[in-house]
Design an enzyme around this catalytic site. Sequence first.
Site, PDB file in Angstrom:
ATOM      1  N   LYS A 122       0.850  -1.238   0.058  1.00 55.18           N
ATOM      2  CA  LYS A 122       0.023   0.016  -0.038  1.00 55.18           C
ATOM      3  C   LYS A 122       0.981   1.336   0.053  1.00 55.18           C
ATOM      4  O   LYS A 122       0.430   2.231  -0.580  1.00 55.18           O
ATOM      5  CB  LYS A 122      -1.031   0.075   1.376  1.00 55.18           C
ATOM      6  CG  LYS A 122      -1.972  -1.114   1.172  1.00 55.18           C
ATOM      7  CD  LYS A 122      -3.097  -0.772   0.468  1.00 55.18           C
ATOM      8  CE  LYS A 122      -4.259  -1.790   0.116  1.00 55.18           C
ATOM      9  NZ  LYS A 122      -4.352  -2.772   1.085  1.00 55.18           N
ATOM     10  N   GLU A 158     -10.305   5.583   2.589  1.00 60.84           N
ATOM     11  CA  GLU A 158     -11.165   4.638   3.020  1.00 60.84           C
ATOM     12  C   GLU A 158      -9.945   3.464   3.411  1.00 60.84           C
ATOM     13  O   GLU A 158      -9.180   3.462   2.889  1.00 60.84           O
ATOM     14  CB  GLU A 158     -12.133   4.133   1.784  1.00 60.84           C
ATOM     15  CG  GLU A 158     -11.388   3.085   0.995  1.00 60.84           C
ATOM     16  CD  GLU A 158     -10.092   3.576   0.135  1.00 60.84           C
ATOM     17  OE1 GLU A 158      -9.949   5.006   0.007  1.00 60.84           O
ATOM     18  OE2 GLU A 158      -9.229   2.954  -0.479  1.00 60.84           O
ATOM     19  N   SER A 196       1.695  -9.800  -0.937  1.00 57.48           N
ATOM     20  CA  SER A 196       1.501  -8.339  -0.729  1.00 57.48           C
ATOM     21  C   SER A 196       1.862  -7.687   0.570  1.00 57.48           C
ATOM     22  O   SER A 196       1.663  -6.598   0.770  1.00 57.48           O
ATOM     23  CB  SER A 196      -0.247  -8.076  -1.097  1.00 57.48           C
ATOM     24  OG  SER A 196      -0.814  -9.305  -0.402  1.00 57.48           O
TER      25      SER A 196
HETATM   26  C1  LIG Z   1      -5.226  -4.226   1.024  1.00 56.58           C
HETATM   27  C2  LIG Z   1      -4.479  -5.416   0.567  1.00 56.58           C
HETATM   28  C3  LIG Z   1      -4.738  -6.188  -0.311  1.00 56.58           C
HETATM   29  C4  LIG Z   1      -6.034  -6.119  -1.252  1.00 56.58           C
HETATM   30  O1  LIG Z   1      -5.718  -5.012  -2.026  1.00 56.58           O
HETATM   31  P1  LIG Z   1      -5.254  -4.991  -3.480  1.00 56.58           P
HETATM   32  O2  LIG Z   1      -5.556  -3.421  -4.089  1.00 56.58           O
HETATM   33  O3  LIG Z   1      -6.008  -5.998  -4.187  1.00 56.58           O
HETATM   34  O4  LIG Z   1      -3.788  -5.059  -3.567  1.00 56.58           O
HETATM   35  C5  LIG Z   1      -3.977  -7.469  -0.274  1.00 56.58           C
HETATM   36  N1  LIG Z   1      -2.946  -7.596   0.481  1.00 56.58           N
HETATM   37  C6  LIG Z   1      -2.830  -6.916   1.436  1.00 56.58           C
HETATM   38  C7  LIG Z   1      -1.535  -7.362   2.396  1.00 56.58           C
HETATM   39  C8  LIG Z   1      -3.384  -5.929   1.631  1.00 56.58           C
HETATM   40  O5  LIG Z   1      -3.057  -4.915   2.597  1.00 56.58           O
END
Ligand SMILES: *Cc1c(COP(=O)(O)O)cnc(C)c1O
Length: 384
Positions: free
Chosen positions: A90, A112, A368
């Site tokens: 993020k 948000e 992620s």
């Molecule tokens: C917010 C988040 C996601 C989902 O968001 P995307 O926009 O689909 O990438 C996935 N993994 C983590 C660790 C997140 O914080």
Amino acid sequence: MTLMAEPAAGRFGDFGGRYVPESLVPACAELAGAFREAWADKTFRDELDHLLAVYAGRPTPLTPALRLGGELGIDLWLKREDLAHTGSHKINNVLGQALLARRLGRTRLIAETGAGQHGVATATAAALLGLSATIFMGSRDIERQRLNVFRMEMLGATVVPVTSGSRTLKDATNEAMRAWVADVPHSHFLLGSVGGPHPYPWMVREFQRVIGTEARSQVPSVPDVVVACVGGGSNAAGTFAGFVDTTARLIGVEAAGGAAMTAGAPGVVHGSRSMVLQDAEGQIAEASSIAAGLDYPGIGPEHAHLGALGRAEYRTVTDAEVVAAIHRLARAEGIICALESAHAVAWVLRAAGSADLPAGSRVLLTLSGRGDKDMVTLSEGADK
Ligand SMILES: *Cc1c(COP(=O)(O)O)cnc(C)c1O
């Protein structure tokens, strides 16, 4: 196929666009113009790259998952967004948009958040650049992610609980857009994923492209499969952007309870046309997932387009598979990933050795985020 250019009128084939109240049209147009200019401006790019390096910890490593890959009979490489500052991808998008907000003379960030990761990243960037931050969060998510609420408040942000609807991300997004309408001259709406009206899907993908660009230069050879989890779709979009012009198959993994691509239909949500979970009357349906960050009924319009073209494929996994995956990765590699990221891992666990992911495949998986925020959920049991 490349994803370089600005989509004309913000359209990705049949998807995208700008479905917003009249009062937001000039704000969206101004933002699109500002981003177009900034993205072509070396000074802006250098400042962002500098922050990504000295503040966010980029480039993030690519880790070969030797033990898990060995067990599964595949070559598995993990792109480690869990090691970026604040614990997920993020921060890439947030630093870009916060610099853009400052360039536009805005003093307040509105965002948000679902799991709280985007809210924490926004509060972080606000503190770094001396801006104020107002974060809208569903009251149900506030209960599930107390630690992130505490982090945002420590960073000086105001967290506003949203008690309407399902009290999750969809409702928090509605409220954040309302707050933006009410304060356009001072505020920047810092959207956390590749949804929303033009220019957000394009702009956020460009800010996340760094994931794919880095990974492309780090992988020992072009992977057969590139896989990432999908909520709104930003970590997947950033990853795919680095490989869409290769022969790699692109696979997005959704939560079974939030599967906009697999179980949704075309519709308009939060300012753009995409695939959306809906009930029989066309009302937006409630998503449900153990991972608050994937608990969202929509998906970014570019994914809808890539899916329609067949260039990217979308799969779903269940909460139970996700919990099993997080444990398996932890034991095999010493990495506790986020519940969201574990969706990508779960698909690899299920598919490895099948026709979908034959033995010997080379797989790039974007991790992620890290799992610290999910320890309470996991310690309370998988049925929460
Ligand atoms: C917010 C988040 C996601 C989902 O968001 P995307 O926009 O689909 O990438 C996935 N993994 C983590 C660790 C997140 O914080």
